[in-house]
Scaffold this motif. Structure first.
Motif, PDB file in Angstrom:
ATOM      1  N   SER A   9       0.825  -1.211   0.000  1.00 34.13           N
ATOM      2  CA  SER A   9       0.000   0.000   0.000  1.00 34.13           C
ATOM      3  C   SER A   9       0.857   1.258   0.000  1.00 34.13           C
ATOM      4  O   SER A   9       0.511   2.252  -0.640  1.00 34.13           O
TER       5      SER A   9
ATOM      6  N   CYS B 208       2.024   1.671  -3.579  1.00 36.11           N
ATOM      7  CA  CYS B 208       0.932   2.168  -4.427  1.00 36.11           C
ATOM      8  C   CYS B 208       0.653   3.643  -4.170  1.00 36.11           C
ATOM      9  O   CYS B 208       0.365   4.395  -5.095  1.00 36.11           O
TER      10      CYS B 208
ATOM     11  N   THR C  85      -4.803   8.140  -0.448  1.00 35.38           N
ATOM     12  CA  THR C  85      -4.951   6.695  -0.401  1.00 35.38           C
ATOM     13  C   THR C  85      -5.932   6.253   0.672  1.00 35.38           C
ATOM     14  O   THR C  85      -5.750   6.539   1.851  1.00 35.38           O
TER      15      THR C  85
ATOM     16  N   SER D 195      -7.937   2.983   2.583  1.00 33.32           N
ATOM     17  CA  SER D 195      -7.491   1.664   3.012  1.00 33.32           C
ATOM     18  C   SER D 195      -8.694   0.849   3.457  1.00 33.32           C
ATOM     19  O   SER D 195      -9.615   1.382   4.067  1.00 33.32           O
TER      20      SER D 195
END
Length: 85
Positions: free
Chosen positions: A26, A29, A39, A41
């Motif tokens: 993550s 990314c 981002t 999650s």
């Protein structure tokens, strides 16, 4: 996996992995889209799910009354979309 993501990310739709590896991937990314602040999650289990913005996203603006809520909005959308049946 990280090498494939960094070189050709558009060919990967979803990755399922344990928490430790997910944490590493993550972060990679997030770097591909220019930062953790964008981002969302999702930790999804059999009995519950936890959707949130990725942590460590805004230490430079902490306590300054500034925020980029994009990640929170995306996490909220994930909750809504995953619960549609």
């Amino acid at each position: 996996m990280c090498f494939k993501l960094a070189n050709d990310p558009q060919n990967i739709d979803m990755i399922v992995m344990p928490n430790l590896y997910g944490y590493i991937v993550s972060d990679l990314c997030a770097g591909l889209i220019w930062g953790l602040g964008l981002t969302s999650s999702g930790n999804i289990g059999k009995e519950c799910e936890d959707n949130k913005a990725v942590h460590r996203t805004a230490k430079d603006i902490e306590g300054k009354n500034l925020a980029n809520s994009t990640a929170l909005f995306l996490s909220g959308i994930m909750v809504f979309c995953l619960n549609l049946k």
